[in-house]
Structure formats: structure tokens, C-alpha cells
Design an enzyme around this catalytic site. Structure first.
Site, mmCIF file in Angstrom:
data_model
loop_
_atom_site.group_PDB
_atom_site.id
_atom_site.type_symbol
_atom_site.label_atom_id
_atom_site.label_comp_id
_atom_site.label_asym_id
_atom_site.label_seq_id
_atom_site.Cartn_x
_atom_site.Cartn_y
_atom_site.Cartn_z
ATOM 1 N N GLY A 46 0.786 -1.576 -0.142
ATOM 2 C CA GLY A 46 -0.092 -0.101 0.352
ATOM 3 C C GLY A 46 0.745 1.250 -0.389
ATOM 4 O O GLY A 46 1.855 1.502 0.094
ATOM 5 N N GLN A 51 2.955 9.843 1.474
ATOM 6 C CA GLN A 51 4.430 9.153 2.219
ATOM 7 C C GLN A 51 5.342 9.856 0.533
ATOM 8 O O GLN A 51 6.606 9.404 0.972
ATOM 9 C CB GLN A 51 4.149 7.922 1.639
ATOM 10 C CG GLN A 51 3.424 7.573 3.199
ATOM 11 C CD GLN A 51 3.854 5.734 2.111
ATOM 12 O OE1 GLN A 51 2.411 5.238 2.016
ATOM 13 N NE2 GLN A 51 4.411 4.956 3.693
ATOM 14 N N CYS A 92 6.685 -0.650 7.272
ATOM 15 C CA CYS A 92 5.818 0.703 7.025
ATOM 16 C C CYS A 92 6.800 0.745 5.532
ATOM 17 O O CYS A 92 8.002 1.507 6.015
ATOM 18 C CB CYS A 92 5.760 1.986 7.286
ATOM 19 S SG CYS A 92 5.029 3.263 7.088
ATOM 20 N N LEU A 93 6.656 1.607 4.522
ATOM 21 C CA LEU A 93 7.717 2.253 3.940
ATOM 22 C C LEU A 93 8.399 3.316 4.317
ATOM 23 O O LEU A 93 9.676 3.738 3.964
ATOM 24 C CB LEU A 93 7.450 2.126 2.053
ATOM 25 C CG LEU A 93 6.758 1.340 1.241
ATOM 26 C CD1 LEU A 93 6.036 1.733 -0.163
ATOM 27 C CD2 LEU A 93 7.725 0.344 0.994
ATOM 28 N N HIS A 134 -3.883 1.302 7.897
ATOM 29 C CA HIS A 134 -2.927 1.567 7.962
ATOM 30 C C HIS A 134 -2.573 3.521 7.397
ATOM 31 O O HIS A 134 -2.038 4.159 7.658
ATOM 32 C CB HIS A 134 -1.608 0.859 7.781
ATOM 33 C CG HIS A 134 0.103 1.156 7.818
ATOM 34 N ND1 HIS A 134 0.961 0.731 8.214
ATOM 35 C CD2 HIS A 134 0.615 2.168 6.694
ATOM 36 C CE1 HIS A 134 1.928 0.815 7.937
ATOM 37 N NE2 HIS A 134 1.721 1.907 7.101
ATOM 38 N N GLU A 135 -3.228 3.051 5.635
ATOM 39 C CA GLU A 135 -2.934 4.045 4.610
ATOM 40 C C GLU A 135 -3.548 5.006 5.374
ATOM 41 O O GLU A 135 -3.314 6.608 5.057
ATOM 42 C CB GLU A 135 -3.836 3.478 3.401
ATOM 43 C CG GLU A 135 -2.689 2.606 2.861
ATOM 44 C CD GLU A 135 -0.853 2.873 2.650
ATOM 45 O OE1 GLU A 135 -0.692 4.152 3.170
ATOM 46 O OE2 GLU A 135 -0.416 1.076 2.838
ATOM 47 N N HIS A 138 -1.788 7.371 7.543
ATOM 48 C CA HIS A 138 -0.796 8.527 6.986
ATOM 49 C C HIS A 138 -1.814 9.981 6.610
ATOM 50 O O HIS A 138 -1.332 10.608 6.693
ATOM 51 C CB HIS A 138 -0.703 7.745 5.653
ATOM 52 C CG HIS A 138 0.412 6.575 5.378
ATOM 53 N ND1 HIS A 138 1.743 7.413 7.085
ATOM 54 C CD2 HIS A 138 0.592 5.603 5.393
ATOM 55 C CE1 HIS A 138 2.613 5.977 6.313
ATOM 56 N NE2 HIS A 138 1.826 4.887 6.030
#
Ligand code: GNR
Ligand code: NI
Length: 182
Positions: A46, A51, A92-93, A134-135, A138
Site C-alpha cells: 500500500g 508518503q 511501512c515504507l 494503516h493508509e 497516513h
């Protein structure tokens, strides 16, 4: 197609609240295409626009094994969350190389706009539910490390800051172990 640069914790820009998309036009579609490209390149499941320093309420997701099931959310809104809780190892990226256990509602129901600007609804559980939550975090300036203890969070912050100084922030080579995803 360009790979967009992914911001890393503790970058303050990850704390910005993303703005709603006013109209689903070609610019938005273009952003979504670049976000999918970046997500696949980075081996993520995702990616939120925040991000990649785009502060609009856009999310792309693909939790499929063969990486052939694109899901995108525009202006996602949580309609309901279950009382049941699911615990999963998250990565997480924007927090490369670190994985921690996070508890979240098991099921989520969200609304989103589609490419025609029409409102749709999605209900999810398992890995997709975790990923959607999670997204959306963000887009609200929140990271999975905000769900763990402040001691663990500050340790991660210190380590990433040190690794960045050394120019050795690990890039994500493999997907984490999705303990309760099956
Ligand atoms: O690639 C990712 N894996 C992942 C694993 C468990 C829970 C959430 C995620 S999302 C993450 C990609 C990312 O950082 N999205 O914001
Ligand atoms: Ni993330």
C-alpha cells in the site's frame, strides 16, 4: 513512469493532514498511476499520497499474491469499524527495516470515490483491512509507530536517524511475515 521519493520517519511532512480531492481529473489519475508504480517498485502492499509528499487524500493498495489486484481510494472515509481486534506485524515504507505488532479493528467499512467521481463502499478484513487503516492513518499524519510504546518509537527514530546519516537506510527487500493474514 517515475518512481516517487518516499519520505522517511521522522520527516515532519509525514505529519501533514492531506486535503480532500475536489475533482477526479487527469491530474489525480496521473498521481494514482505514479503511486502504483512506486508502490510496486518499493515492494509495498500500500502507499498513501502523504508518503510521496503529495498531500491529497489518495491511497493505492495491492495485497494480492500476484500483484494484479489494484485498489485505489480517493477521499476514503471510515463508515464503521468492528469491535473485534486483529493483531498484525506491520511495516511501512516510511519506516524502512522496522516491524512491530499493531492491534486494530478486524473489519473496516470505508467509502471512496471511483474514477467517475461516484461514491463506492468497500468492506474488508484481514490484511486488506489492516492496510486500509494503516493508509488512512497516513492521510491523517499518523504512522504505525504511533500505535506502539513511545520507548520503542524513540528507539526506532534514533536508529533511522543514525542510519540516514551514514547513508545506510535499508531499502525494503522482502515483505514482512503476515502472521495473522491467512
Ligand atoms: O508494505 C507494507 N506492508 C504492510 C504490512 C503490514 C501492515 C501494513 C503494511 S503497509 C506497508 C506499505 C506502507 O508503508 N504503506 O503506507
Ligand atoms: Ni506506511
Amino acid at each position: 513512469m517515475n518512481r516517487l521519493e518516499v519520505l522517511h520517519f521522522p520527516d515532519k511532512r509525514l505529519r501533514k493532514i492531506a486535503e480532500p480531492v475536489k475533482k477526479v481529473d487527469n491530474e489525480i489519475k496521473n498521481i494514482i498511476e505514479h503511486m502504483f508504480f512506486t508502490m510496486y517498485e518499493e515492494k509495498g502492499i500500500g502507499l498513501a499520497a502523504t508518503q510521496v509528499n503529495i498531500h491529497k487524500r489518495i491511497i493505492v493498495i495491492d495485497v494480492s499474491e500476484n500483484k494484479d489486484k489494484k485498489i485505489f481510494l480517493i477521499n476514503p472515509e471510515i463508515i464503521s469499524l468492528s469491535d473485534d481486534i486483529d493483531t498484525m506485524e506491520e511495516g511501512c515504507l516510511s519506516v524502512p527495516g522496522f516491524y512491530e505488532t499493531v492491534s486494530r479493528p478486524k473489519t473496516v467499512k470505508v467509502s471512496s470515490l471511483n474514477y467517475d467521481g461516484k461514491q463506492i463502499e468497500i468492506e474488508a478484513n484481514g490484511l486488506l483491512s489492516t492496510c486500509i487503516q494503516h493508509e488512512i492513518d497516513h492521510l491523517n499524519g499518523k504512522l504505525f509507530v504511533d500505535h506502539i510504546s513511545s520507548l520503542k518509537r524513540s528507539r526506532i527514530e534514533k536508529k533511522i536517524t543514525k542510519l540516514k546519516k551514514e547513508g545506510a537506510v535499508p531499502s525494503r527487500k522482502s515483505t514482512p511475515n503476515y502472521k495473522s493474514a491467512i
